[in-house]
Design a protein around this motif. Structure first.
Motif, PDB file in Angstrom:
ATOM      1  N   ASN A 171       0.819  -1.227   0.000  1.00 27.32           N
ATOM      2  CA  ASN A 171       0.000   0.000   0.000  1.00 27.32           C
ATOM      3  C   ASN A 171       0.842   1.262   0.000  1.00 27.32           C
ATOM      4  O   ASN A 171       0.334   2.366  -0.186  1.00 27.32           O
ATOM      5  N   LYS A 172       2.133   1.082   0.245  1.00 20.33           N
ATOM      6  CA  LYS A 172       3.047   2.227   0.214  1.00 20.33           C
ATOM      7  C   LYS A 172       3.326   2.703  -1.210  1.00 20.33           C
ATOM      8  O   LYS A 172       3.953   3.727  -1.417  1.00 20.33           O
ATOM      9  N   VAL A 173       2.916   1.885  -2.183  1.00 23.83           N
ATOM     10  CA  VAL A 173       3.282   2.185  -3.569  1.00 23.83           C
ATOM     11  C   VAL A 173       2.246   3.078  -4.239  1.00 23.83           C
ATOM     12  O   VAL A 173       1.058   2.776  -4.231  1.00 23.83           O
ATOM     13  N   TYR A 174       2.711   4.175  -4.779  1.00 28.61           N
ATOM     14  CA  TYR A 174       1.864   5.075  -5.584  1.00 28.61           C
ATOM     15  C   TYR A 174       2.556   5.165  -6.939  1.00 28.61           C
ATOM     16  O   TYR A 174       3.652   5.713  -7.044  1.00 28.61           O
ATOM     17  N   ALA A 175       1.947   4.567  -7.967  1.00 31.44           N
ATOM     18  CA  ALA A 175       2.569   4.603  -9.294  1.00 31.44           C
ATOM     19  C   ALA A 175       1.896   5.654 -10.162  1.00 31.44           C
ATOM     20  O   ALA A 175       0.722   5.968  -9.958  1.00 31.44           O
ATOM     21  N   PHE A 176       2.643   6.218 -11.080  1.00 30.09           N
ATOM     22  CA  PHE A 176       2.038   7.144 -12.052  1.00 30.09           C
ATOM     23  C   PHE A 176       2.700   6.922 -13.411  1.00 30.09           C
ATOM     24  O   PHE A 176       3.842   6.481 -13.491  1.00 30.09           O
TER      25      PHE A 176
END
Ligand SMILES: Nc1ncnc2c1ncn2[C@@H]1O[C@H](COP(=O)(O)OP(=O)(O)O)[C@@H](O)[C@H]1O
Ligand SMILES: [Mg+2]
Length: 248
Positions: A171-176
Protein backbone atom coordinates in the motif's frame (compact mmCIF):
# COMPACT_ATOMS: atom_id res chain seq x y z
CA UNK A 1 7.03 14.33 8.63
CA UNK A 2 6.91 11.97 5.68
CA UNK A 3 9.59 10.35 3.56
CA UNK A 4 8.71 9.96 -0.10
CA UNK A 5 11.01 7.80 -2.23
CA UNK A 6 10.90 8.32 -5.99
CA UNK A 7 11.79 4.78 -6.87
CA UNK A 8 12.04 2.38 -9.81
CA UNK A 9 14.38 -0.42 -10.62
CA UNK A 10 14.55 1.02 -14.11
CA UNK A 11 16.69 3.95 -15.24
CA UNK A 12 15.48 6.77 -17.47
CA UNK A 13 11.83 6.58 -16.38
CA UNK A 14 11.58 10.11 -14.94
CA UNK A 15 12.49 9.59 -11.27
CA UNK A 16 14.90 12.49 -10.92
CA UNK A 17 12.69 14.77 -12.98
CA UNK A 18 9.75 14.01 -10.68
CA UNK A 19 11.90 14.32 -7.53
CA UNK A 20 13.11 17.79 -8.56
CA UNK A 21 9.71 19.14 -9.61
CA UNK A 22 7.70 17.64 -6.75
CA UNK A 23 10.14 18.77 -4.09
CA UNK A 24 10.08 22.28 -5.57
CA UNK A 25 6.26 22.30 -5.47
CA UNK A 26 6.22 20.96 -1.90
CA UNK A 27 8.58 23.73 -0.82
CA UNK A 28 6.52 26.31 -2.70
CA UNK A 29 3.45 25.08 -0.79
CA UNK A 30 5.28 25.87 2.44
CA UNK A 31 6.59 22.44 3.44
CA UNK A 32 10.14 22.47 4.72
CA UNK A 33 11.58 20.00 2.25
CA UNK A 34 14.84 18.09 1.88
CA UNK A 35 15.83 16.33 -1.33
CA UNK A 36 18.14 13.47 -0.63
CA UNK A 37 20.09 12.55 -3.76
CA UNK A 38 20.98 8.87 -3.48
CA UNK A 39 22.16 8.43 -7.06
CA UNK A 40 25.94 8.47 -7.69
CA UNK A 41 25.17 10.19 -10.99
CA UNK A 42 23.98 13.13 -8.86
CA UNK A 43 21.49 14.46 -11.40
CA UNK A 44 19.18 15.99 -8.78
CA UNK A 45 22.16 17.88 -7.32
CA UNK A 46 23.00 19.02 -10.87
CA UNK A 47 19.48 20.32 -11.51
CA UNK A 48 19.62 22.32 -8.28
CA UNK A 49 23.06 23.68 -9.22
CA UNK A 50 24.58 22.19 -6.09
CA UNK A 51 28.10 20.81 -6.16
CA UNK A 52 28.61 17.57 -4.29
CA UNK A 53 30.98 18.06 -1.40
CA UNK A 54 32.96 14.90 -1.76
CA UNK A 55 34.61 14.04 1.48
CA UNK A 56 32.28 15.28 4.16
CA UNK A 57 29.27 13.90 2.38
CA UNK A 58 30.81 10.49 1.79
CA UNK A 59 31.76 10.24 5.45
CA UNK A 60 28.30 11.29 6.50
CA UNK A 61 26.63 8.52 4.63
CA UNK A 62 29.25 5.84 4.94
CA UNK A 63 29.81 6.21 8.67
CA UNK A 64 26.21 5.87 9.69
CA UNK A 65 25.22 9.45 9.14
CA UNK A 66 27.24 11.18 11.83
CA UNK A 67 27.21 14.94 11.25
CA UNK A 68 24.94 14.48 8.28
CA UNK A 69 23.72 18.03 8.90
CA UNK A 70 27.05 19.36 7.69
CA UNK A 71 26.47 17.84 4.27
CA UNK A 72 23.10 19.55 3.74
CA UNK A 73 23.10 22.52 1.38
CA UNK A 74 20.54 25.19 0.67
CA UNK A 75 19.10 25.60 -2.83
CA UNK A 76 18.05 28.79 -4.62
CA UNK A 77 14.52 28.21 -3.31
CA UNK A 78 12.90 28.95 0.02
CA UNK A 79 12.12 25.89 2.20
CA UNK A 80 14.17 23.60 -0.04
CA UNK A 81 17.45 21.98 0.98
CA UNK A 82 19.44 19.17 -0.59
CA UNK A 83 21.68 16.42 0.61
CA UNK A 84 23.83 16.06 -2.50
CA UNK A 85 25.15 12.79 -3.86
CA UNK A 86 28.68 12.11 -4.90
CA UNK A 87 30.36 9.32 -6.78
CA UNK A 88 31.10 7.35 -3.59
CA UNK A 89 27.36 6.68 -3.39
CA UNK A 90 27.96 3.84 -5.83
CA UNK A 91 29.45 1.94 -2.88
CA UNK A 92 26.61 2.61 -0.46
CA UNK A 93 25.12 -0.88 -0.67
CA UNK A 94 28.46 -2.59 -0.05
CA UNK A 95 29.22 -0.20 2.82
CA UNK A 96 25.83 -0.89 4.41
CA UNK A 97 26.38 -4.61 3.92
CA UNK A 98 29.31 -4.57 6.32
CA UNK A 99 27.39 -2.81 9.08
CA UNK A 100 24.94 -3.97 11.73
CA UNK A 101 21.23 -3.65 10.93
CA UNK A 102 22.30 -3.33 7.32
CA UNK A 103 18.76 -2.97 5.99
CA UNK A 104 18.07 0.02 8.22
CA UNK A 105 21.14 2.19 7.70
CA UNK A 106 19.15 4.86 5.87
CA UNK A 107 16.76 5.06 8.84
CA UNK A 108 19.76 5.76 11.00
CA UNK A 109 21.07 8.43 8.65
CA UNK A 110 17.76 10.20 8.12
CA UNK A 111 16.15 9.84 11.57
CA UNK A 112 18.00 12.85 13.05
CA UNK A 113 16.63 15.02 10.22
CA UNK A 114 12.99 14.16 10.82
CA UNK A 115 12.53 16.98 13.31
CA UNK A 116 13.82 19.60 10.88
CA UNK A 117 11.73 18.84 7.81
CA UNK A 118 8.08 18.29 6.87
CA UNK A 119 9.04 16.21 3.85
CA UNK A 120 12.10 14.28 2.70
CA UNK A 121 12.17 13.29 -0.98
CA UNK A 122 14.59 10.51 -1.91
CA UNK A 123 15.85 10.51 -5.50
CA UNK A 124 16.75 6.84 -5.86
CA UNK A 125 19.12 5.11 -8.27
CA UNK A 126 17.76 2.08 -10.13
CA UNK A 127 18.49 -0.79 -7.75
CA UNK A 128 16.76 -3.72 -6.16
CA UNK A 129 19.72 -4.52 -3.92
CA UNK A 130 20.37 -3.79 -0.28
CA UNK A 131 20.09 -0.07 -0.98
CA UNK A 132 16.56 -0.63 -2.25
CA UNK A 133 15.65 -2.47 0.94
CA UNK A 134 17.00 0.45 2.94
CA UNK A 135 14.77 2.68 0.84
CA UNK A 136 11.72 0.44 1.41
CA UNK A 137 12.35 0.50 5.16
CA UNK A 138 12.78 4.23 5.53
CA UNK A 139 10.17 5.51 3.06
CA UNK A 140 6.57 6.09 4.04
CA UNK A 141 5.65 5.97 0.36
CA UNK A 142 7.24 4.83 -2.90
CA UNK A 143 6.36 6.96 -5.90
CA UNK A 144 6.99 4.86 -8.99
CA UNK A 145 7.08 6.34 -12.51
CA UNK A 146 5.88 3.78 -15.07
CA UNK A 147 6.37 4.35 -18.81
CA UNK A 148 3.39 2.78 -20.61
CA UNK A 149 5.36 -0.04 -22.22
CA UNK A 150 5.33 -3.77 -21.65
CA UNK A 151 8.83 -3.88 -20.18
CA UNK A 152 8.22 -1.05 -17.75
CA UNK A 153 5.01 -2.66 -16.57
CA UNK A 154 6.87 -5.94 -16.12
CA UNK A 155 9.41 -4.19 -13.91
CA UNK A 156 6.54 -2.70 -11.91
CA UNK A 157 4.95 -6.12 -11.40
CA UNK A 158 8.34 -7.49 -10.33
CA UNK A 159 8.60 -4.72 -7.75
CA UNK A 160 5.15 -5.49 -6.35
CA UNK A 161 5.89 -9.20 -6.05
CA UNK A 162 9.30 -8.50 -4.49
CA UNK A 163 7.67 -6.24 -1.90
CA UNK A 164 5.05 -8.88 -1.13
CA UNK A 165 7.62 -11.65 -0.84
CA UNK A 166 9.72 -9.59 1.56
CA UNK A 167 6.61 -8.55 3.51
CA UNK A 168 6.81 -4.84 2.78
CA UNK A 169 3.50 -3.04 2.66
CA UNK A 170 2.47 -2.73 -1.00
CA UNK A 171 0.00 0.00 0.00
CA UNK A 172 3.05 2.23 0.21
CA UNK A 173 3.28 2.19 -3.57
CA UNK A 174 1.86 5.07 -5.58
CA UNK A 175 2.57 4.60 -9.29
CA UNK A 176 2.04 7.14 -12.05
CA UNK A 177 2.50 7.06 -15.81
CA UNK A 178 5.60 8.85 -17.03
CA UNK A 179 6.94 9.96 -20.41
CA UNK A 180 3.53 9.39 -21.97
CA UNK A 181 3.41 10.04 -25.70
CA UNK A 182 -0.23 10.84 -26.40
CA UNK A 183 0.31 10.58 -30.15
CA UNK A 184 1.15 6.93 -29.73
CA UNK A 185 -1.90 4.73 -30.03
CA UNK A 186 -0.04 2.04 -28.16
CA UNK A 187 0.54 4.28 -25.12
CA UNK A 188 -3.17 5.21 -25.05
CA UNK A 189 -4.34 1.62 -25.26
CA UNK A 190 -1.80 0.50 -22.74
CA UNK A 191 -2.87 3.16 -20.23
CA UNK A 192 -6.54 2.22 -20.64
CA UNK A 193 -5.87 -1.49 -20.09
CA UNK A 194 -3.46 -1.06 -17.21
CA UNK A 195 -5.63 1.49 -15.42
CA UNK A 196 -8.45 -1.07 -15.48
CA UNK A 197 -6.23 -3.92 -14.28
CA UNK A 198 -4.62 -1.94 -11.50
CA UNK A 199 -7.91 -0.44 -10.32
CA UNK A 200 -6.90 2.94 -9.07
CA UNK A 201 -3.30 2.22 -8.13
CA UNK A 202 -1.89 3.94 -11.20
CA UNK A 203 -2.61 7.58 -10.79
CA UNK A 204 -1.84 10.66 -12.85
CA UNK A 205 0.17 10.86 -16.08
CA UNK A 206 3.13 13.03 -17.00
CA UNK A 207 3.38 13.42 -20.78
CA UNK A 208 6.62 13.60 -22.69
CA UNK A 209 7.18 17.35 -23.17
CA UNK A 210 10.13 19.32 -24.45
CA UNK A 211 9.82 21.83 -21.59
CA UNK A 212 10.54 18.99 -19.18
CA UNK A 213 13.65 18.00 -21.13
CA UNK A 214 14.71 21.64 -21.03
CA UNK A 215 15.32 21.31 -17.28
CA UNK A 216 18.75 19.93 -18.18
CA UNK A 217 19.69 23.15 -19.95
CA UNK A 218 18.07 25.55 -17.50
CA UNK A 219 19.09 23.58 -14.41
CA UNK A 220 15.86 24.53 -12.67
CA UNK A 221 12.56 22.81 -11.87
CA UNK A 222 9.93 23.36 -14.59
CA UNK A 223 7.53 25.37 -12.36
CA UNK A 224 10.46 27.71 -11.56
CA UNK A 225 11.45 28.60 -15.13
CA UNK A 226 8.06 28.19 -16.79
CA UNK A 227 5.35 28.39 -14.13
CA UNK A 228 2.40 28.62 -16.52
CA UNK A 229 3.54 25.95 -18.99
CA UNK A 230 1.68 22.70 -19.70
CA UNK A 231 4.63 20.84 -18.18
CA UNK A 232 4.37 22.76 -14.91
CA UNK A 233 0.61 22.18 -14.89
CA UNK A 234 1.02 18.41 -15.15
CA UNK A 235 3.48 18.35 -12.25
CA UNK A 236 1.14 20.53 -10.19
CA UNK A 237 -1.71 18.07 -10.80
CA UNK A 238 0.58 15.17 -9.79
CA UNK A 239 1.73 17.07 -6.69
CA UNK A 240 -1.86 17.85 -5.62
CA UNK A 241 -2.81 14.18 -6.02
CA UNK A 242 0.26 12.95 -4.11
CA UNK A 243 -0.49 15.45 -1.38
CA UNK A 244 -4.16 14.52 -1.14
CA UNK A 245 -3.56 10.75 -1.39
CA UNK A 246 -0.45 10.38 0.71
CA UNK A 247 0.36 13.46 2.73
CA UNK A 248 -2.84 15.08 4.00
N1 LIG B 1 7.99 13.91 -19.05
C1 LIG B 1 9.15 14.04 -19.70
N2 LIG B 1 9.19 14.63 -20.93
C2 LIG B 1 10.34 14.75 -21.61
N3 LIG B 1 11.52 14.31 -21.16
C3 LIG B 1 11.56 13.71 -19.94
C4 LIG B 1 10.38 13.54 -19.14
N4 LIG B 1 10.71 12.91 -18.00
C5 LIG B 1 12.03 12.69 -18.07
N5 LIG B 1 12.55 13.17 -19.23
C6 LIG B 1 13.93 13.08 -19.69
O1 LIG B 1 14.28 11.70 -19.72
C7 LIG B 1 15.57 11.48 -19.21
C8 LIG B 1 15.50 10.56 -18.00
O2 LIG B 1 14.78 11.19 -16.95
P1 LIG B 1 15.23 11.07 -15.43
O3 LIG B 1 14.27 11.83 -14.59
O4 LIG B 1 16.68 11.45 -15.30
O5 LIG B 1 15.06 9.50 -15.21
P2 LIG B 1 15.59 8.56 -14.02
O6 LIG B 1 15.89 9.43 -12.85
O7 LIG B 1 14.45 7.62 -13.79
O8 LIG B 1 16.79 7.86 -14.57
C9 LIG B 1 16.14 12.87 -18.90
O9 LIG B 1 16.90 13.31 -19.98
C10 LIG B 1 14.89 13.74 -18.73
O10 LIG B 1 15.14 15.07 -19.10
MG1 LIG C 1 17.69 9.62 -11.74
Amino acid sequence: MKILAIYSNKGGVGKTTAAVNLSFLAAEAGLKTLVCDLDPQSSASYYFRVKPKLRANAKGFHKGGKNINKSIKGTDYENLDILPADFTHRNLASTFNKLKRRKRRLNRILDPLRAEYNLIVLDCPPSISLLAENIFNVADYLLVPVIPTTLCLRTHLQLLSFLKKKKYDTNKVYAFFSLVDRRKKMHKEFIATISREFKGTLHKSIPSLSNIERMGINREPVPAFSPTSQAAKYYRVLWQDVKATLLD
